[in-house]
Design an enzyme around this catalytic site. Structure first.
Site, short mmCIF file in Angstrom:
data_model
loop_
_atom_site.label_atom_id
_atom_site.label_comp_id
_atom_site.label_asym_id
_atom_site.label_seq_id
_atom_site.Cartn_x
_atom_site.Cartn_y
_atom_site.Cartn_z
N HIS A 151 0.84 -1.19 0.00
CA HIS A 151 0.00 0.00 0.00
C HIS A 151 0.88 1.25 0.00
O HIS A 151 1.76 1.40 0.83
CB HIS A 151 -0.91 -0.02 1.23
CG HIS A 151 -1.83 1.14 1.32
ND1 HIS A 151 -2.27 1.63 2.52
CD2 HIS A 151 -2.41 1.91 0.37
CE1 HIS A 151 -3.08 2.65 2.30
NE2 HIS A 151 -3.17 2.84 1.01
N ASP A 188 7.05 6.03 -21.28
CA ASP A 188 7.11 5.93 -22.74
C ASP A 188 8.52 5.57 -23.18
O ASP A 188 9.43 5.43 -22.36
CB ASP A 188 6.59 7.22 -23.39
CG ASP A 188 7.43 8.46 -23.09
OD1 ASP A 188 8.65 8.35 -22.82
OD2 ASP A 188 6.86 9.56 -23.13
N ASP A 238 -4.74 3.88 -4.91
CA ASP A 238 -4.91 4.42 -3.56
C ASP A 238 -5.85 5.62 -3.63
O ASP A 238 -5.45 6.72 -3.98
CB ASP A 238 -3.56 4.83 -2.99
CG ASP A 238 -3.64 5.17 -1.51
OD1 ASP A 238 -4.76 5.37 -0.98
OD2 ASP A 238 -2.58 5.24 -0.87
N MET A 246 3.21 13.22 -16.33
CA MET A 246 4.27 14.20 -16.54
C MET A 246 3.67 15.39 -17.29
O MET A 246 3.04 15.23 -18.33
CB MET A 246 5.42 13.61 -17.37
CG MET A 246 6.56 14.59 -17.59
SD MET A 246 7.83 13.97 -18.71
CE MET A 246 8.58 12.72 -17.70
N TYR A 278 10.96 12.88 -12.79
CA TYR A 278 12.15 12.01 -12.80
C TYR A 278 12.57 11.68 -11.37
O TYR A 278 12.88 10.52 -11.06
CB TYR A 278 13.33 12.69 -13.50
CG TYR A 278 13.20 12.89 -14.98
CD1 TYR A 278 12.31 12.16 -15.77
CD2 TYR A 278 13.99 13.82 -15.64
CE1 TYR A 278 12.21 12.36 -17.13
CE2 TYR A 278 13.91 14.02 -17.00
CZ TYR A 278 13.01 13.29 -17.74
OH TYR A 278 12.92 13.48 -19.09
N TYR A 296 5.09 12.58 -23.70
CA TYR A 296 4.37 12.73 -22.45
C TYR A 296 3.47 11.53 -22.14
O TYR A 296 2.41 11.67 -21.55
CB TYR A 296 3.59 14.05 -22.41
CG TYR A 296 4.53 15.22 -22.54
CD1 TYR A 296 5.31 15.62 -21.45
CD2 TYR A 296 4.69 15.89 -23.75
CE1 TYR A 296 6.21 16.66 -21.57
CE2 TYR A 296 5.59 16.94 -23.87
CZ TYR A 296 6.34 17.32 -22.78
OH TYR A 296 7.24 18.36 -22.91
#
Length: 150
Positions: A22, A30, A69, A79, A118, A136
């Site tokens: 959890h 990508d 979650d 991103m 990142y 993206y």
């Protein structure tokens, strides 16, 4: 092959998703993302692959077994487009649709600035690189819980 398991989920990906707890994060990347380098810093420590799939196809398969979650704002993240953080390219709209379907209701991903993404990815449990070639097409999902029966 296993009954009830999406055949796009290979053994290594299933192992990582099952091992996550959890709050742990999995990155869906990508083909342009520095996946191998970033994956070496994660808990899993090795790059996982779902080649020949778009980000949305990988998200669909992953969300067939991974609960999100829903207690936190960053249940899912994308991103952000550089210099246009509010833009949603088609690839992000497609993944958002998969998230909405998995949750049973619309719930927007948060946007994360490229370099912050990142950094967060290096702290993730694992990185899965897809065959997504559109820009993206990078996301992360935070693992939720499966409630007890009854």
């Amino acid at each position: 092959m296993l009954k009830g398991i999406d055949p796009r989920l290979n053994a290594e990906v299933l192992h990582a998703l099952r091992a996550m707890g959890h709050g742990d994060v999995v990155v869906i990347a990508d083909t342009n993302f520095p996946s191998d380098q970033v994956a070496r810093h994660t808990i899993y420590g090795e790059l996982l692959r779902m080649d020949n799939l778009t980000s949305a196809e990988a998200a669909n398969a992953i969300l067939s077994v991974l609960p999100l979650d829903d207690f936190v704002e960053d249940h899912a993240a994308r991103m952000q487009v550089v210099d246009a953080p509010d833009d949603l390219p088609d690839v992000q709209k497609e993944v958002q649709s998969e998230i909405d379907a998995a949750l049973g209701a619309p719930r927007a991903m948060i946007g994360v600035e490229r370099f912050d993404f990142y950094d967060r990815a290096r702290e993730a449990y694992a990185v899965i690189q897809t065959g997504e070639r559109r820009f993206y097409g990078c996301f992360y999902f935070r693992k939720g819980v499966i409630p007890p029966e009854g």
